[in-house]
Design a protein around this motif. Structure first.
Motif, PDB file in Angstrom:
ATOM      1  N   ILE A 178      46.626 113.660  51.979  1.00 59.46           N
ATOM      2  CA  ILE A 178      47.101 115.232  51.886  1.00 59.46           C
ATOM      3  C   ILE A 178      46.601 116.068  52.749  1.00 59.46           C
ATOM      4  CG2 ILE A 178      46.460 117.198  50.291  1.00 59.46           C
ATOM      5  CD1 ILE A 178      48.185 114.960  48.951  1.00 59.46           C
ATOM      6  N   ASP A 179      47.195 117.034  53.275  1.00 61.29           N
ATOM      7  CA  ASP A 179      47.026 117.667  54.497  1.00 61.29           C
ATOM      8  C   ASP A 179      47.599 119.343  54.423  1.00 61.29           C
ATOM      9  OD1 ASP A 179      46.402 118.251  57.186  1.00 61.29           O
ATOM     10  OD2 ASP A 179      48.221 117.825  58.039  1.00 61.29           O
ATOM     11  N   GLY A 180      46.549 120.359  53.789  1.00 61.53           N
ATOM     12  CA  GLY A 180      46.893 121.491  53.753  1.00 61.53           C
ATOM     13  C   GLY A 180      47.723 121.940  52.778  1.00 61.53           C
ATOM     14  N   VAL A 181      47.984 123.073  52.422  1.00 59.20           N
ATOM     15  CA  VAL A 181      48.873 123.629  51.399  1.00 59.20           C
ATOM     16  C   VAL A 181      49.951 124.585  51.985  1.00 59.20           C
ATOM     17  CG1 VAL A 181      47.088 123.464  49.569  1.00 59.20           C
ATOM     18  CG2 VAL A 181      47.186 125.534  50.880  1.00 59.20           C
ATOM     19  N   GLY A 182      50.867 124.885  51.021  1.00 54.97           N
ATOM     20  CA  GLY A 182      51.700 126.082  51.532  1.00 54.97           C
ATOM     21  C   GLY A 182      52.620 126.593  50.619  1.00 54.97           C
ATOM     22  N   GLU A 183      53.599 126.989  50.821  1.00 52.88           N
ATOM     23  CA  GLU A 183      54.375 127.730  49.913  1.00 52.88           C
ATOM     24  C   GLU A 183      55.936 127.784  50.124  1.00 52.88           C
ATOM     25  OE1 GLU A 183      53.456 132.016  49.353  1.00 52.88           O
ATOM     26  OE2 GLU A 183      54.165 132.390  51.225  1.00 52.88           O
ATOM     27  N   PHE A 184      56.635 127.555  49.291  1.00 54.65           N
ATOM     28  CA  PHE A 184      58.414 127.853  49.370  1.00 54.65           C
ATOM     29  C   PHE A 184      58.395 129.018  48.955  1.00 54.65           C
ATOM     30  CE2 PHE A 184      58.386 123.007  48.937  1.00 54.65           C
ATOM     31  CZ  PHE A 184      58.478 122.769  50.509  1.00 54.65           C
ATOM     32  N   ASP A 185      59.553 129.766  49.408  1.00 56.01           N
ATOM     33  CA  ASP A 185      59.962 131.085  48.827  1.00 56.01           C
ATOM     34  C   ASP A 185      61.607 131.032  48.874  1.00 56.01           C
ATOM     35  OD1 ASP A 185      61.210 132.234  51.259  1.00 56.01           O
ATOM     36  OD2 ASP A 185      59.115 132.093  52.088  1.00 56.01           O
ATOM     37  N   SER A 186      62.065 132.096  48.042  1.00 55.91           N
ATOM     38  CA  SER A 186      63.394 132.392  48.029  1.00 55.91           C
ATOM     39  C   SER A 186      63.702 133.835  48.287  1.00 55.91           C
ATOM     40  CB  SER A 186      63.939 131.852  46.476  1.00 55.91           C
ATOM     41  OG  SER A 186      65.316 132.041  46.336  1.00 55.91           O
ATOM     42  N   ARG A 187      64.332 134.208  49.229  1.00 46.14           N
ATOM     43  CA  ARG A 187      64.629 135.324  49.466  1.00 46.14           C
ATOM     44  C   ARG A 187      63.425 136.334  49.496  1.00 46.14           C
ATOM     45  NH1 ARG A 187      68.892 135.087  44.899  1.00 46.14           N
ATOM     46  NH2 ARG A 187      70.561 134.409  46.223  1.00 46.14           N
ATOM     47  N   GLY A 188      62.355 135.580  50.314  1.00 42.14           N
ATOM     48  CA  GLY A 188      61.040 136.456  50.556  1.00 42.14           C
ATOM     49  C   GLY A 188      60.034 136.363  49.416  1.00 42.14           C
ATOM     50  N   ARG A 189      60.465 135.861  48.332  1.00 41.66           N
ATOM     51  CA  ARG A 189      59.536 135.591  47.018  1.00 41.66           C
ATOM     52  C   ARG A 189      59.217 134.230  46.986  1.00 41.66           C
ATOM     53  NH1 ARG A 189      59.591 134.068  42.254  1.00 41.66           N
ATOM     54  NH2 ARG A 189      61.930 133.718  42.199  1.00 41.66           N
ATOM     55  N   PRO A 190      57.705 134.112  46.944  1.00 35.27           N
ATOM     56  CA  PRO A 190      57.032 132.797  46.684  1.00 35.27           C
ATOM     57  C   PRO A 190      57.769 132.121  45.536  1.00 35.27           C
ATOM     58  CG  PRO A 190      55.474 134.103  47.611  1.00 35.27           C
ATOM     59  CD  PRO A 190      56.648 135.190  47.133  1.00 35.27           C
ATOM     60  N   ASN A 191      58.026 130.975  45.251  1.00 36.51           N
ATOM     61  CA  ASN A 191      58.365 130.332  44.266  1.00 36.51           C
ATOM     62  C   ASN A 191      57.855 129.048  43.834  1.00 36.51           C
ATOM     63  OD1 ASN A 191      60.073 128.695  45.755  1.00 36.51           O
ATOM     64  ND2 ASN A 191      62.145 129.390  45.280  1.00 36.51           N
ATOM     65  N   ALA A 192      56.992 128.430  44.848  1.00 37.07           N
ATOM     66  CA  ALA A 192      56.392 127.034  44.524  1.00 37.07           C
ATOM     67  C   ALA A 192      55.038 127.015  45.497  1.00 37.07           C
ATOM     68  CB  ALA A 192      57.147 126.096  44.787  1.00 37.07           C
ATOM     69  N   LEU A 193      54.174 126.638  45.115  1.00 33.12           N
ATOM     70  CA  LEU A 193      52.892 126.082  45.915  1.00 33.12           C
ATOM     71  C   LEU A 193      53.077 124.538  46.017  1.00 33.12           C
ATOM     72  CD1 LEU A 193      50.156 128.447  44.097  1.00 33.12           C
ATOM     73  CD2 LEU A 193      51.252 128.901  46.515  1.00 33.12           C
ATOM     74  N   TRP A 194      52.416 124.256  47.319  1.00 32.54           N
ATOM     75  CA  TRP A 194      52.640 122.729  47.565  1.00 32.54           C
ATOM     76  C   TRP A 194      51.437 122.225  48.216  1.00 32.54           C
ATOM     77  CZ3 TRP A 194      52.916 122.155  52.754  1.00 32.54           C
ATOM     78  CH2 TRP A 194      53.480 122.907  53.485  1.00 32.54           C
ATOM     79  N   ALA A 195      51.019 120.979  48.046  1.00 30.87           N
ATOM     80  CA  ALA A 195      50.210 120.108  49.211  1.00 30.87           C
ATOM     81  C   ALA A 195      50.773 119.277  50.211  1.00 30.87           C
ATOM     82  CB  ALA A 195      48.982 119.287  48.324  1.00 30.87           C
ATOM     83  N   GLY A 196      50.637 119.606  51.443  1.00 28.59           N
ATOM     84  CA  GLY A 196      51.399 118.744  52.409  1.00 28.59           C
ATOM     85  C   GLY A 196      50.835 117.243  52.507  1.00 28.59           C
TER      86      GLY A 196
ATOM     87  N   HIS B 165      56.116 116.728  50.622  1.00 29.79           N
ATOM     88  CA  HIS B 165      54.972 117.528  49.890  1.00 29.79           C
ATOM     89  C   HIS B 165      54.644 117.223  48.321  1.00 29.79           C
ATOM     90  CE1 HIS B 165      58.739 119.314  48.517  1.00 29.79           C
ATOM     91  NE2 HIS B 165      57.917 119.960  47.480  1.00 29.79           N
ATOM     92  N   ILE B 166      53.731 117.620  47.784  1.00 30.54           N
ATOM     93  CA  ILE B 166      53.713 117.396  46.496  1.00 30.54           C
ATOM     94  C   ILE B 166      53.545 118.955  45.902  1.00 30.54           C
ATOM     95  CG2 ILE B 166      52.308 116.595  44.478  1.00 30.54           C
ATOM     96  CD1 ILE B 166      51.222 114.576  46.728  1.00 30.54           C
ATOM     97  N   THR B 167      54.474 119.332  44.966  1.00 34.27           N
ATOM     98  CA  THR B 167      54.622 120.629  44.248  1.00 34.27           C
ATOM     99  C   THR B 167      53.274 120.688  43.573  1.00 34.27           C
ATOM    100  OG1 THR B 167      56.850 120.842  44.423  1.00 34.27           O
ATOM    101  CG2 THR B 167      55.726 122.131  42.878  1.00 34.27           C
TER     102      THR B 167
END
Length: 178
Positions: A70-88, A121-123
């Motif tokens: 596992i390496d860090g975290v991040g987010e995916f977004d749709s039209r500038g709005r976050p829709n998921a958090l994930w672990a890299g 990633h892992i959501t």
């Protein structure tokens, strides 16, 4: 119709580490232990004969077991709005190579090639418009890391949508061997 995807599950110790992160983002829907996985290839809804072809094609994939962490975290977004958090996951290259092998096998079985960019990633959580700010979560877990773990198989999953979100049923396991 069968809603399918290919992925692997990290070991229970890694899943426990990821589950311990849940919280701190109002309105986020945190993944359960059963939902934690890394998607290698989304397939989508297919009829039974295609599902059978997919299962056979995946059996032709040859790839050696490998280690990830596992390496860090991040987010995916749709039209500038976050829709998921994930672990890299790292290293990216090995997982991406397995993704490409799986994609090639599925194309040979008649599916269209994957068009989206692939990021291993892992959501951790899904977020809707009512979810609160996640900046604190991202800052607090930016340095997230795990011990290395071995990926020695992948799974064909069927996804079932319900009121509480998706549930995943492993249909077939494929051992990695070079």
């Amino acid at each position: 119709m069968h809603r399918l995807f290919v992925g692997f599950r990290p070991p229970s110790a890694i899943r426990a580490q990821l589950l311990s992160l849940a919280g701190g983002v109002p309105g986020a829907r945190w993944q359960s232990d059963e939902q934690l996985h890394c998607t290698l290839r989304y397939i989508g809804e297919v009829e039974r004969p295609v599902a059978e072809d997919v299962a056979l094609a995946l059996g032709t994939v040859r790839f050696a077991p490998f280690e990830l962490a596992i390496d860090g975290v991040g987010e995916f977004d749709s039209r500038g709005r976050p829709n998921a958090l994930w672990a890299g996951l790292r290293p990216h290259e090995t997982v991406t190579q397995l993704h490409q092998k799986i994609d090639q096998a599925l194309v040979r079985a008649g599916l269209l090639p994957e068009r989206r960019a692939y990021l291993p990633h892992i959501t951790l959580a899904r977020m809707n418009a009512q979810a609160g700010a996640n900046e604190r979560f991202l800052e607090a877990h930016a340095g997230l890391a795990s011990a290395p773990f071995t990926v020695d198989s992948f799974l064909l999953y069927e996804s079932h949508l319900g009121r509480e979100g998706a549930s995943y049923e492993a249909i077939e396991r494929y051992s990695l061997r070079g």
